[in-house]
Design an enzyme around this catalytic site. Structure first.
Site, PDB file in Angstrom:
ATOM      1  N   ASN A   1       5.541  -6.173   5.639  1.00 22.35           N
ATOM      2  CA  ASN A   1       6.368  -6.350   4.637  1.00 22.35           C
ATOM      3  C   ASN A   1       7.776  -5.840   4.428  1.00 22.35           C
ATOM      4  OD1 ASN A   1       4.602  -4.311   4.566  1.00 22.35           O
ATOM      5  ND2 ASN A   1       4.155  -3.705   2.856  1.00 22.35           N
TER       6      ASN A   1
ATOM      7  N   HIS B   1       6.675  -4.125  16.620  1.00 22.17           N
ATOM      8  CA  HIS B   1       6.788  -4.819  15.533  1.00 22.17           C
ATOM      9  C   HIS B   1       5.956  -5.907  14.877  1.00 22.17           C
ATOM     10  CE1 HIS B   1       8.357  -4.198  11.231  1.00 22.17           C
ATOM     11  NE2 HIS B   1       9.917  -3.913  11.689  1.00 22.17           N
TER      12      HIS B   1
ATOM     13  N   GLY C   1      -0.408  -0.403   8.624  1.00 22.47           N
ATOM     14  CA  GLY C   1      -1.130  -1.755   9.136  1.00 22.47           C
ATOM     15  C   GLY C   1      -2.734  -2.366   8.255  1.00 22.47           C
TER      16      GLY C   1
ATOM     17  N   GLU D   1      -1.807   4.804   8.114  1.00 25.71           N
ATOM     18  CA  GLU D   1      -1.464   4.538   6.900  1.00 25.71           C
ATOM     19  C   GLU D   1      -1.785   2.594   6.463  1.00 25.71           C
ATOM     20  OE1 GLU D   1      -0.562   1.917   4.406  1.00 25.71           O
ATOM     21  OE2 GLU D   1       1.968   2.220   4.436  1.00 25.71           O
TER      22      GLU D   1
ATOM     23  N   CYS E   1       1.675  -1.901   0.313  1.00 21.64           N
ATOM     24  CA  CYS E   1       0.976  -1.198   0.035  1.00 21.64           C
ATOM     25  C   CYS E   1       0.433  -0.284  -1.731  1.00 21.64           C
ATOM     26  CB  CYS E   1       0.838   0.225   1.490  1.00 21.64           C
ATOM     27  SG  CYS E   1       0.462  -1.098   2.800  1.00 21.64           S
TER      28      CYS E   1
END
Length: 462
Positions: free
Chosen positions: A131, A155, A206, A228, A262
């Site tokens: 993102n 990635h 993720g 995270e 997020c």
């Protein structure tokens, strides 16, 4: 299996990239392990020169990099330029401040002359999402390369061109071979790297599912990790909120990055006295968003990152409706080409509705009425997540008191969550653990070693 670059606005396949073989992966690990000794020994100011050169290259190529992010994951072009600028700011911040962060820190102890020393751990494995294809890398690279660590980077499969472009810039800036290596890997291959004793730490941004799997594997190997894992941030509107400002912030907080953030505002908790004032204006503002090609400067809402992401959120919406949620706006795919979703508002979400505790990673706003401030706090805390959040009130001291009662890793007053180099970033509960950015982020993957010259008799020990 291959990494595929697909334009989510058109469905066009831009390119495919083969995964690295197991042999290539292990060769890259061996080179990284060998590179660690010389990189860790390099003076901090010499590391800073290389990272600062990378900053210069990022900014020189901002237009090219921004376009690449936009066509690869659908971010609006203005936001893509902003991401490149933020990435550069993060790298420069750690180039400028790492020496201070890594300097020995004295400890005032009755036991004697004591201080902490900071030293790098070795090879780190970083697994990052799509993102924010440059920002996520910079958030890891800045502190942990400057602290003397080296890294292998996996990635997301949807942004291979961004991954290659970022690695190319670091290498052109003068980073030695093995200090940063981009690898196209399967999940099983990433797991094998965690098991290897040469890998000293693991960082993931993720999903919860990925976090469970990787944290478990890191724990089995007794290795440090940071996680995270997203969130469902509360946006709390109190009865004395400035309506114009709060509506503008709601649009920014929910629809920025096409709703795929997020720390995006996802649960709008509004005290009852403000419902009839705030919600109609919020919906009216969302109706003004212009969906379309994210390369078009006039577009204000682009596509989701992929058709898979679109289908997932449509299933979530339909499941929420089946369990009693009401649609105030949208709820459908927009058009027939590309991964576009109408701006969507859902309300009537009871605790037994699966959507009540889910994260909606797209332009979907969940509306929760609260009878008063106390119930707003209770609803905000009734979540498995705890990444960020925000509180809206013209009484700043009141807003601070409310903020202090919210169970989250970050909280903002009269502004949606934001990331900046000197602000610690990270959550609690199922949003993960550990901090990124600021001095706290740098300290996650260093050995904080105590050095003590005792002033007590040698016979007194514990």
């Amino acid at each position: 299996m291959s990494y595929r670059s697909v334009n989510p606005a058109t469905g066009e396949v831009l390119g495919t990239f083969n995964e690295h073989t197991d042999q290539e992966m292990m060769e890259a690990l061996a080179v990284a392990d060998k590179a660690f000794e010389s990189w860790a020994a390099l003076p901090v100011d010499e590391r800073a020169k290389i990272i600062s050169h990378a900053v210069k290259l990022l900014l020189e190529r901002k237009a090219e990099l921004a376009r690449l992010a936009t066509i690869e994951m659908g971010k609006r072009i203005a936001e893509s330029r902003g991401e490149v600028e933020l990435s550069a700011a993060i790298l420069q911040y750690f180039a400028d401040n790492a020496a201070t962060f890594l300097a020995p820190k004295p400890i005032n102890s009755a036991m004697g002359d004591a201080h902490l020393e900071f030293s790098p751990m070795g090879v780190l494995l970083s697994i990052q999402p799509w993102n924010y294809p440059y920002y996520q890398l910079s958030r890891f690279v800045g502190p942990h390369l400057m602290s003397g660590n080296v890294m292998l980077l996996k990635h997301a499969p949807g942004v291979p061109q961004c991954a290659i472009a970022f690695e190319r810039i670091l290498k052109e800036a003068g980073l030695p071979d093995g200090v940063y290596t981009n690898l196209f890997l399967s999940n099983d291959q990433a797991g094998a790297l965690i098991d290897d004793p040469r890998v000293k730490g693991i960082a993931l941004t993720g999903s919860e599912r990925a976090g469970e799997a990787l944290a478990s594997r890191a724990g089995k190997n007794l290795k440090k990790s940071t996680m995270e894992l997203g969130g469902s941030d509360a946006f709390i509107v109190l009865d004395d909120a400035d309506l114009d400002h709060t509506v503008a912030m709601a649009i920014l907080g929910r629809f920025g990055n096409n709703g795929q953030t997020c720390i995006g505002a996802k649960r709008f908790i509004v005290v009852e006295s403000m419902l009839d004032k705030f919600i109609p204006r919020f919906i009216a503002a969302a109706k003004e968003l212009k969906l379309g090609d994210p390369l078009d400067e006039s577009v204000t809402l682009g596509p989701l990152s992929s058709d898979n992401a679109l289908q997932l959120i449509l299933r979530q919406i339909n499941d929420a409706i089946k369990h009693g949620a009401r649609v105030l706006l949208g709820g459908n795919q927009a058009g027939t080409v590309g991964a576009f979703l109408e701006p969507t508002f859902l309300t009537g979400l009871t605790r037994d509705n699966p959507a009540y505790k889910q994260e909606f990673f797209g332009p979907v706003a969940l509306i929760f009425p609260a009878k008063d401030e106390a119930e707003a706090i209770a609803i905000a805390n009734d979540s498995p997540f705890g990444l960020g959040g925000s509180v809206y009130s013209t009484d700043i001291e009141r807003a601070k008191r409310v903020a202090s009662r919210i169970e989250t890793g970050m909280i903002f007053i009269n502004y949606p969550d934001v990331s900046w180099p000197d602000l610690p970033f990270g959550g609690i509960k199922r949003s993960g653990y550990g901090k990124e950015l600021s001095s706290l982020g740098l300290e996650e993957f260093v050995n904080k070693k105590l050095v003590l010259v005792p002033n007590i008799p040698a016979t007194r020990r514990r």
